[in-house]
Design a protein around this motif. Structure first.
Motif, short mmCIF file in Angstrom:
data_model
loop_
_atom_site.label_atom_id
_atom_site.label_comp_id
_atom_site.label_asym_id
_atom_site.label_seq_id
_atom_site.Cartn_x
_atom_site.Cartn_y
_atom_site.Cartn_z
N GLY A 1 3.93 -3.41 8.82
CA GLY A 1 4.07 -4.79 8.35
C GLY A 1 4.93 -4.91 7.11
O GLY A 1 6.00 -4.31 7.01
N ARG A 2 4.47 -5.71 6.16
CA ARG A 2 5.22 -5.95 4.93
C ARG A 2 5.44 -4.67 4.12
O ARG A 2 6.49 -4.49 3.50
CB ARG A 2 4.50 -6.98 4.07
CG ARG A 2 4.48 -8.39 4.65
CD ARG A 2 3.90 -9.36 3.66
NE ARG A 2 3.98 -10.74 4.13
CZ ARG A 2 3.78 -11.80 3.35
NH1 ARG A 2 3.48 -11.62 2.06
NH2 ARG A 2 3.87 -13.01 3.84
N GLU A 3 4.44 -3.80 4.14
CA GLU A 3 4.57 -2.56 3.37
C GLU A 3 5.68 -1.68 3.92
O GLU A 3 6.43 -1.06 3.16
CB GLU A 3 3.25 -1.81 3.35
CG GLU A 3 2.19 -2.47 2.49
CD GLU A 3 0.97 -1.60 2.30
OE1 GLU A 3 0.58 -1.40 1.15
OE2 GLU A 3 0.42 -1.12 3.30
N ARG A 4 5.79 -1.62 5.23
CA ARG A 4 6.86 -0.83 5.84
C ARG A 4 8.24 -1.38 5.44
O ARG A 4 9.16 -0.62 5.14
CB ARG A 4 6.73 -0.83 7.36
CG ARG A 4 7.83 0.00 8.05
CD ARG A 4 8.18 -0.58 9.41
NE ARG A 4 9.32 0.13 9.99
CZ ARG A 4 10.59 -0.26 9.84
NH1 ARG A 4 10.89 -1.36 9.11
NH2 ARG A 4 11.57 0.42 10.40
N ALA A 5 8.35 -2.71 5.41
CA ALA A 5 9.63 -3.34 5.05
C ALA A 5 10.03 -2.98 3.60
O ALA A 5 11.20 -2.70 3.33
CB ALA A 5 9.52 -4.85 5.20
N ILE A 6 9.04 -2.97 2.69
CA ILE A 6 9.34 -2.60 1.29
C ILE A 6 9.67 -1.12 1.20
O ILE A 6 10.62 -0.72 0.54
CB ILE A 6 8.13 -2.94 0.38
CG1 ILE A 6 7.83 -4.44 0.42
CG2 ILE A 6 8.40 -2.49 -1.05
CD1 ILE A 6 6.51 -4.82 -0.22
N ARG A 7 8.86 -0.30 1.89
CA ARG A 7 9.06 1.16 1.87
C ARG A 7 10.45 1.52 2.40
O ARG A 7 11.12 2.41 1.87
CB ARG A 7 7.96 1.81 2.70
CG ARG A 7 7.87 3.31 2.58
CD ARG A 7 6.58 3.83 3.21
NE ARG A 7 6.48 3.55 4.63
CZ ARG A 7 5.53 2.78 5.17
NH1 ARG A 7 4.60 2.23 4.43
NH2 ARG A 7 5.51 2.57 6.49
N LYS A 8 10.87 0.82 3.43
CA LYS A 8 12.20 1.06 4.02
C LYS A 8 13.30 0.90 2.97
O LYS A 8 14.22 1.72 2.89
CB LYS A 8 12.43 0.08 5.18
CG LYS A 8 13.83 0.14 5.79
CD LYS A 8 13.97 -0.92 6.88
CE LYS A 8 15.33 -0.83 7.57
NZ LYS A 8 16.47 -1.04 6.65
N LYS A 9 13.19 -0.15 2.17
CA LYS A 9 14.23 -0.39 1.16
C LYS A 9 14.22 0.68 0.07
O LYS A 9 15.28 1.06 -0.44
CB LYS A 9 14.03 -1.79 0.56
CG LYS A 9 14.33 -2.90 1.57
CD LYS A 9 13.96 -4.27 1.06
CE LYS A 9 14.20 -5.34 2.13
NZ LYS A 9 13.76 -6.68 1.71
N PHE A 10 13.04 1.16 -0.27
CA PHE A 10 12.96 2.25 -1.26
C PHE A 10 13.62 3.51 -0.73
O PHE A 10 14.32 4.22 -1.46
CB PHE A 10 11.49 2.53 -1.62
CG PHE A 10 10.99 1.75 -2.81
CD1 PHE A 10 10.77 2.37 -4.03
CD2 PHE A 10 10.77 0.38 -2.70
CE1 PHE A 10 10.32 1.65 -5.12
CE2 PHE A 10 10.31 -0.35 -3.78
CZ PHE A 10 10.09 0.28 -5.01
#
Length: 568
Positions: free
Chosen positions: A411-420
């Motif tokens: 979900g949202r956490e994966r999207a943030i993690r992807k950018k990191f």
């Protein structure tokens, strides 16, 4: 009891240096022939009261040692003796009195004794001054315990025999030291100290006062005082963890210091600082740094301030703010005073899976569009809100202790993690052993962010699986602990940035992308299971024996069948 080998080291140092001061390097030259770990020897001798350790007045990074003569040692309050006294205090209060009373009394008695010793020193240096002028000078060197307005001294010995005076003194000290002890009155109120002098627990409190009154803490090094303060926090941590209080084990803080490596002049930030133990460990690694912390809980925040004072860290070198860093990072004002907008290094163990931090809540932060630019996490876990906040205020490197779920949830956490991952902000992921945190059986992880990656580290992430790097906790049966050897092994692996079978692996970001940005450590490196050693000759003999038994039984059954056929 100090081991004979350490006593021998003491005698060697005494014979060489007498009572003249010496440095670590001096001691190493004398001891290295017979002792492999000189640092351990000096630490043991200091803790046992055989050596005195102080900061070099010219170079704060250096420590100066001095032999303590035997007569001085007999009367000296060592770390072991002080811990023994605190254990007596802990036994007294049990579950009847808030353990923070013990912290409060240690702080008040120590500061009072240090203040009076400072007064004696100043009297010798300024024989022409009257008592009031000496007290005013002592106010500047320690804390304000002399009330100029009312011409009254508020040290422990002045008020210990009067419950009313005792409480009044503590409250007045808070007023006199505005800017240094904010929150202390709230701590006094929360512990219920005023009422404790009046209810059925008054005898316990009086016994505590009598216990602390027996010792003089003025000659105890700040290192020992600070360790004693943290001993209390650590001692009650398993019990308080059940009530939601969080205390990061000291060895995890130490590991972080080895990974972060504070340098001279660094500003070290912890936006979820708790009792400031993590910040203090960075200071022990290098005391030429500035510490900045913020804690949401007011009482825990004042415990952090007291902890810092008892470690001998001056107010100019440390500042603690009270407030919610995710929505109101008050520490930013101090960074501006230092003419900085970010800290060199950031360390933190924020609350894991903290709920309630929705997009609407995080937007209350004036800088939300800059801090949370990679996205807002879901309301059930603020882990990636904390990671983004820490990343924003990091200039060089950060070490974050967080829940393993942050590595692979979708979900949202994966999207943030992807950018990191895509922006190459993550340097390493370290899986810690299970059962090392007082309030969580699950293993945590250390996420290392690095904005100044060397060429060999660019485009890669180091995964360290330290799940087997632990010893059994010496005092709490259900817990594990990182030993010094465990810490050293993990820290060395981080620095070397090389593959080690079953322990660590350098992984290209492209591989992580193929795994849908899953950072779960066990996906990339798993411990090698130690197989049972097999004796092939013994196995052969056993199989041969079984084979022969089978043939014998087969012949018996065959003969039975033949007899049956004849009868038929």
């Amino acid at each position: 009891m100090l081991e004979p080998r350490f006593i021998k080291a003491y005698e060697i140092l005494k014979e060489k240096f007498g009572y003249f001061p010496f440095t670590y390097e001096n001691a190493e030259k004398v001891l290295k022939v017979k002792y492999e770990n000189v640092a351990e020897v000096l630490s043991k001798l200091v803790n046992a009261g055989y050596l005195e350790k102080k900061q070099d007045s010219k170079d704060k990074r250096k420590k100066i040692y001095r032999i303590v003569d035997k007569m001085e040692k007999i009367n000296r309050l060592t770390k072991d003796k002080l811990i023994s006294l605190l254990k007596q205090g802990a036994d007294l209060i049990r579950t009847q009195v808030d353990y923070k009373v013990l912290l409060l009394f240690l702080f008040y008695k120590a500061i009072s004794d240090i203040y009076l010793k400072t007064v004696e020193k100043l009297r010798e240096e300024h024989k022409d001054l009257d008592d009031e002028d000496v007290y005013i000078l002592a106010n500047e060197e320690v804390l304000e315990l002399y009330d100029i307005e009312n011409n009254k001294l508020y040290t422990w010995n002045n008020v210990k025999n009067s419950p009313e005076e005792f409480i009044n003194a503590l409250n007045r000290i808070v007023e006199l030291n505005r800017g240094k002890l904010e929150g202390l009155q709230e701590l006094i109120r929360r512990t219920g100290l005023p009422s404790l002098f009046e209810n059925e627990n008054k005898y316990i409190v009086q016994q505590l006062i009598d216990l602390f009154s027996k010792v003089d803490l003025s000659s105890v090094d700040y290192d020992i005082l600070g360790d004693a303060y943290e001993w209390i926090l650590n001692y009650f941590a398993p019990t308080k963890a059940k009530e939601g209080e969080v205390y990061t084990p000291k060895e995890v803080n130490k590991l972080l210091a080895y990974i972060i490596e504070p340098k001279d002049g660094d500003i070290i930030l912890d936006p979820a600082c708790g009792s400031a133990s993590m910040l203090i460990e960075q200071y022990k690694f290098n005391n030429n740094v500035v510490l900045v912390g913020q804690e949401r809980n007011e009482v825990t925040g004042i415990l952090a301030k007291l902890n810092i004072i008892l470690h001998g860290i001056t107010p100019s070198n440390a500042k603690i703010f009270i407030g919610d860093s995710l929505v109101n990072p008050k520490f930013e004002s101090f960074l501006k005073e230092l003419k900085r907008d970010k800290a060199n290094k950031v360390v933190a163990n924020p609350p894991w899976n903290q709920d309630g931090y929705t997009e609407d809540v995080l937007k209350n932060n004036p800088k939300h569009s800059e801090i949370y630019k990679y996205g807002f996490p879901n309301k059930n876990s603020a882990d990636w809100a904390w990671i983004q906040l820490i990343n924003y205020y990091t200039q060089e490197k950060a070490g974050i202790v967080i829940d393993t779920g942050a590595l692979f949830r979708g979900g949202r956490e994966r999207a943030i993690r992807k950018k990191f991952v895509d922006e190459d902000l993550i340097d390493a992921v370290i899986l810690l052993p299970e059962k090392i945190f007082y309030n969580a059986q699950a293993p945590g992880i250390i996420l290392v962010l690095n904005k100044n990656k060397s060429e060999e580290r660019k485009g890669k992430i180091l995964f360290i699986n330290a799940s087997n790097e632990y010893i059994n906790h010496p005092e709490i049966r259900r817990l594990n602990k990182l030993s010094d050897e465990n810490i050293e092994k993990i820290a060395k692996a981080y620095k070397k940035f090389k593959d080690v079978d079953g322990f660590c692996k350098v992984v290209d970001i492209e591989e992580i992308k193929k795994n849908d940005y899953n950072l779960n450590v066990s996906l990339y490196v798993s411990p090698i299971e130690e197989g049972e050693e097999i004796d092939l000759k013994e196995v052969y003999n056993e199989l041969n024996k079984l084979h022969n038994e089978y043939l014998n039984k087969f012949e018996v059954v065959k003969s039975y069948l033949e007899e049956i056929n004849k009868i038929g």
